[in-house]
Scaffold this motif. Sequence first.
Motif, PDB file in Angstrom:
ATOM      1  N   ALA A  22       0.838  -1.211   0.000  1.00 30.31           N
ATOM      2  CA  ALA A  22       0.000   0.000   0.000  1.00 30.31           C
ATOM      3  C   ALA A  22       0.863   1.247   0.000  1.00 30.31           C
ATOM      4  CB  ALA A  22      -0.902  -0.014   1.229  1.00 30.31           C
ATOM      5  N   TYR A  23       2.133   1.088  -0.348  1.00 32.59           N
ATOM      6  CA  TYR A  23       3.065   2.202  -0.360  1.00 32.59           C
ATOM      7  C   TYR A  23       2.521   3.356  -1.196  1.00 32.59           C
ATOM      8  CZ  TYR A  23       7.384   4.743  -1.534  1.00 32.59           C
ATOM      9  OH  TYR A  23       8.338   5.711  -1.728  1.00 32.59           O
ATOM     10  N   GLY A  24       2.534   4.560  -0.640  1.00 30.65           N
ATOM     11  CA  GLY A  24       2.094   5.741  -1.349  1.00 30.65           C
ATOM     12  C   GLY A  24       0.703   6.211  -0.992  1.00 30.65           C
ATOM     13  N   HIS A  25      -0.079   5.360  -0.342  1.00 31.10           N
ATOM     14  CA  HIS A  25      -1.468   5.713   0.004  1.00 31.10           C
ATOM     15  C   HIS A  25      -1.507   6.964   0.868  1.00 31.10           C
ATOM     16  CE1 HIS A  25      -5.507   5.232   1.840  1.00 31.10           C
ATOM     17  NE2 HIS A  25      -5.803   4.541   0.750  1.00 31.10           N
ATOM     18  N   GLY A  26      -0.656   7.039   1.878  1.00 33.78           N
ATOM     19  CA  GLY A  26      -0.651   8.185   2.784  1.00 33.78           C
ATOM     20  C   GLY A  26      -0.226   9.475   2.106  1.00 33.78           C
ATOM     21  N   THR A  27       0.767   9.392   1.212  1.00 36.92           N
ATOM     22  CA  THR A  27       1.208  10.588   0.494  1.00 36.92           C
ATOM     23  C   THR A  27       0.117  11.095  -0.432  1.00 36.92           C
ATOM     24  OG1 THR A  27       3.520   9.873   0.621  1.00 36.92           O
ATOM     25  CG2 THR A  27       2.983  11.501  -1.065  1.00 36.92           C
ATOM     26  N   MET A  28      -0.658  10.184  -1.001  1.00 36.48           N
ATOM     27  CA  MET A  28      -1.786  10.598  -1.842  1.00 36.48           C
ATOM     28  C   MET A  28      -2.848  11.301  -1.008  1.00 36.48           C
ATOM     29  SD  MET A  28      -2.249   7.368  -4.453  1.00 36.48           S
ATOM     30  CE  MET A  28      -3.490   8.225  -5.447  1.00 36.48           C
ATOM     31  N   VAL A  29      -3.164  10.749   0.151  1.00 37.38           N
ATOM     32  CA  VAL A  29      -4.139  11.380   1.048  1.00 37.38           C
ATOM     33  C   VAL A  29      -3.656  12.771   1.453  1.00 37.38           C
ATOM     34  CG1 VAL A  29      -5.109  11.245   3.386  1.00 37.38           C
ATOM     35  CG2 VAL A  29      -5.176   9.238   1.885  1.00 37.38           C
ATOM     36  N   ALA A  30      -2.372  12.881   1.808  1.00 38.70           N
ATOM     37  CA  ALA A  30      -1.813  14.182   2.199  1.00 38.70           C
ATOM     38  C   ALA A  30      -1.939  15.196   1.066  1.00 38.70           C
ATOM     39  CB  ALA A  30      -0.345  14.016   2.596  1.00 38.70           C
ATOM     40  N   GLY A  31      -1.677  14.766  -0.159  1.00 37.69           N
ATOM     41  CA  GLY A  31      -1.739  15.673  -1.291  1.00 37.69           C
ATOM     42  C   GLY A  31      -3.130  16.219  -1.546  1.00 37.69           C
ATOM     43  N   LEU A  32      -4.142  15.418  -1.261  1.00 35.64           N
ATOM     44  CA  LEU A  32      -5.518  15.871  -1.485  1.00 35.64           C
ATOM     45  C   LEU A  32      -5.989  16.813  -0.377  1.00 35.64           C
ATOM     46  CD1 LEU A  32      -6.934  12.514  -2.838  1.00 35.64           C
ATOM     47  CD2 LEU A  32      -6.523  14.615  -4.135  1.00 35.64           C
ATOM     48  N   ILE A  33      -5.562  16.576   0.847  1.00 31.47           N
ATOM     49  CA  ILE A  33      -5.841  17.546   1.915  1.00 31.47           C
ATOM     50  C   ILE A  33      -5.191  18.878   1.560  1.00 31.47           C
ATOM     51  CG2 ILE A  33      -5.520  18.116   4.359  1.00 31.47           C
ATOM     52  CD1 ILE A  33      -5.338  15.059   4.879  1.00 31.47           C
ATOM     53  N   HIS A  34      -3.944  18.799   1.124  1.00 28.21           N
ATOM     54  CA  HIS A  34      -3.164  19.996   0.803  1.00 28.21           C
ATOM     55  C   HIS A  34      -3.733  20.744  -0.396  1.00 28.21           C
ATOM     56  CE1 HIS A  34       0.402  22.499   0.944  1.00 28.21           C
ATOM     57  NE2 HIS A  34       0.642  22.256  -0.333  1.00 28.21           N
ATOM     58  N   LEU A  35      -4.271  20.026  -1.351  1.00 27.34           N
ATOM     59  CA  LEU A  35      -4.879  20.659  -2.523  1.00 27.34           C
ATOM     60  C   LEU A  35      -6.008  21.603  -2.116  1.00 27.34           C
ATOM     61  CD1 LEU A  35      -5.172  20.751  -5.676  1.00 27.34           C
ATOM     62  CD2 LEU A  35      -6.829  18.890  -5.422  1.00 27.34           C
ATOM     63  N   VAL A  36      -6.806  21.178  -1.134  1.00 29.25           N
ATOM     64  CA  VAL A  36      -7.946  21.967  -0.681  1.00 29.25           C
ATOM     65  C   VAL A  36      -7.529  23.003   0.362  1.00 29.25           C
ATOM     66  CG1 VAL A  36     -10.209  21.878   0.450  1.00 29.25           C
ATOM     67  CG2 VAL A  36      -9.548  20.090  -1.169  1.00 29.25           C
ATOM     68  N   ALA A  37      -6.643  22.621   1.278  1.00 22.48           N
ATOM     69  CA  ALA A  37      -6.263  23.507   2.393  1.00 22.48           C
ATOM     70  C   ALA A  37      -4.752  23.655   2.463  1.00 22.48           C
ATOM     71  CB  ALA A  37      -6.817  22.955   3.708  1.00 22.48           C
ATOM     72  N   TYR A  64       2.573  11.614  -4.958  1.00 21.67           N
ATOM     73  CA  TYR A  64       3.019  10.240  -4.715  1.00 21.67           C
ATOM     74  C   TYR A  64       4.502  10.280  -4.367  1.00 21.67           C
ATOM     75  CZ  TYR A  64       3.269   5.181  -5.238  1.00 21.67           C
ATOM     76  OH  TYR A  64       3.424   3.843  -4.986  1.00 21.67           O
ATOM     77  N   PRO A  65       4.989   9.369  -3.531  1.00 16.65           N
ATOM     78  CA  PRO A  65       6.399   9.426  -3.116  1.00 16.65           C
ATOM     79  C   PRO A  65       7.373   9.502  -4.287  1.00 16.65           C
ATOM     80  CG  PRO A  65       5.218   7.846  -1.776  1.00 16.65           C
ATOM     81  CD  PRO A  65       4.267   8.282  -2.846  1.00 16.65           C
ATOM     82  N   GLY A  66       8.462  10.213  -4.050  1.00 13.50           N
ATOM     83  CA  GLY A  66       9.497  10.340  -5.052  1.00 13.50           C
ATOM     84  C   GLY A  66       9.248  11.448  -6.051  1.00 13.50           C
ATOM     85  N   ASN A  67       8.472  12.473  -5.641  1.00  6.05           N
ATOM     86  CA  ASN A  67       8.151  13.599  -6.525  1.00  6.05           C
ATOM     87  C   ASN A  67       7.387  13.134  -7.759  1.00  6.05           C
ATOM     88  OD1 ASN A  67       7.995  16.232  -7.407  1.00  6.05           O
ATOM     89  ND2 ASN A  67      10.083  16.300  -8.229  1.00  6.05           N
ATOM     90  N   HIS A  68       6.467  12.189  -7.556  1.00  6.17           N
ATOM     91  CA  HIS A  68       5.610  11.697  -8.617  1.00  6.17           C
ATOM     92  C   HIS A  68       4.160  12.086  -8.315  1.00  6.17           C
ATOM     93  CE1 HIS A  68       9.058   9.478  -9.948  1.00  6.17           C
ATOM     94  NE2 HIS A  68       9.071   8.682  -8.892  1.00  6.17           N
ATOM     95  N   TYR A  69       3.287  11.761  -9.265  1.00  4.25           N
ATOM     96  CA  TYR A  69       1.853  11.959  -9.088  1.00  4.25           C
ATOM     97  C   TYR A  69       1.131  10.641  -9.331  1.00  4.25           C
ATOM     98  CZ  TYR A  69       2.685  16.940  -8.938  1.00  4.25           C
ATOM     99  OH  TYR A  69       3.137  18.181  -8.560  1.00  4.25           O
ATOM    100  N   ALA A  70      -0.085  10.524  -8.808  1.00  5.57           N
ATOM    101  CA  ALA A  70      -0.839   9.283  -8.936  1.00  5.57           C
ATOM    102  C   ALA A  70      -2.301   9.573  -9.193  1.00  5.57           C
ATOM    103  CB  ALA A  70      -0.707   8.456  -7.657  1.00  5.57           C
ATOM    104  N   ALA A  71      -2.957   8.664  -9.895  1.00  3.58           N
ATOM    105  CA  ALA A  71      -4.404   8.743 -10.085  1.00  3.58           C
ATOM    106  C   ALA A  71      -5.055   7.727  -9.166  1.00  3.58           C
ATOM    107  CB  ALA A  71      -4.771   8.455 -11.537  1.00  3.58           C
ATOM    108  N   GLY A  72      -6.087   8.121  -8.437  1.00  2.00           N
ATOM    109  CA  GLY A  72      -6.688   7.236  -7.438  1.00  2.00           C
ATOM    110  C   GLY A  72      -8.193   7.109  -7.590  1.00  2.00           C
TER     111      GLY A  72
END
Length: 456
Positions: A256-271, A391-399
């Motif tokens: 499940a590597y990367g799940h938390g970084t994706m969640v963080a990015g979406l919180i950050h996108l809004v706030a 996503y970790p490593g300065n990447h992006y992900a679709a979820g």
Amino acid sequence: MARKWYILVRTILFLMLSLAASAQERYILRVPPGQISKVASHYGLTIVSQLTGSGNNLYVVTTPSNTSLLATLSKDPSIQWVEYDQQITLPQKHGYSSDPASGKFLATQDWATFLSPFAWQGYLDQPAATTIGVAAAHKYATGAGTVAFLDTGADYTNPVLMFSLMPGADFTTPSGGSAQEVPNLNQSTTSILDDGSMYQLNQSTTSILDYSGGGGGCDPNFGCDPSQGGLNQSTTSILDQSTTSILDNGTRITNAYGHGTMVAGLIHLVAPSARLMPVKVFGNDGTAQLSTLLNGLYYAIDHGAKVINMSFSMTAASTELENALDAANDRGIVCVAAVGNEGQNMLVYPAAYSEVMGVASTNNQGQRSSFSNWGVIATVAAPGEEVISTYPGNHYAAGWGTSFSTPLVSGAVALLVQTNWWLNQQSAKSTIAGSATPEQGQNVGGELNLVKALGH
């Protein structure tokens, strides 16, 4: 011959010991101060650990082999509560990608400077952000307070997130430490390429976003049409339940590597002005014990969180989990959780508790996602398909999944905190639900509308 027998006997003994260990039951006990040793000695229990902080009167214990003591312990007046230390699994799907072309990292909108000058345009301008009104909402608020997220940790080196991330905590290992997401590397299947390349599993398998086509992605298993563009279908690996990749040869790597970084990015996108507190309670295999979740929840309560994001769900209720959520609400903390991905009218936890705001998923047309649970459990819905995040490593992900709808709502709460520091669970719930865009018979509480939630 003697050596072969020796090896065989050792193997049999190892298997017998493993079976005996697996027959042990694992419980969470609540006992008065100073009583745990007496209780453990009386029943032959092994004390595995004591929870920390505000949860320090909770203990994790195991029973003797082949012994079930739940009913007996429940009747003991010296034990305030006992329940199974159940295992929880992250159920959501997510895909991950390479970096976009370097020229597309620069944001052009004025509001994007709140996020990062290095954020990719496809992340900032994605349909999910447009649907809920992120850019318009940032004219009035950009977030405040600390949003804790109980997940797999976060990538502290991500340039979009690094200045918003707090130290956080790791409850998945005995040594603790920071909540940095670290991949499980297997040289036979994993390689991390140099800058300008991509994180890749199995040299023959890649998963990339078609940036020239405007980003996005599609999982036909979740009811969308891959022929309509989005992910470059010729080079796409869709990630499935608790797996990092479905490899070309059909082998799955549980991760499940990367799940938390994706969640963080979406919180950050809004706030983007809110602080992010990663609390690592899930391992890379996407599993956690209830006791680990409780430890993380009490950590967030004790360390100043104003919002707690829980992008997971479980089918069994837990008294101790509800106790922790009560404690959070008593501190003025707003709790937000995913309603689950079974596509049913069903109760899952913690979203079903009154102390929590349950979040369902919608597609880019504002309709309930086919995989999203629905019913009284859903306070509000938010986009949860083809959602692009860090996503970790300065990447992006679709979820895809209610996992990724939930942080959008947690970010919305952080916007409300900026306008009203005394916001609590009840006021946040009524404001967000009352301002949601009405849905047509989807029974998910309406879709998140940030501008209306802010009173404009």
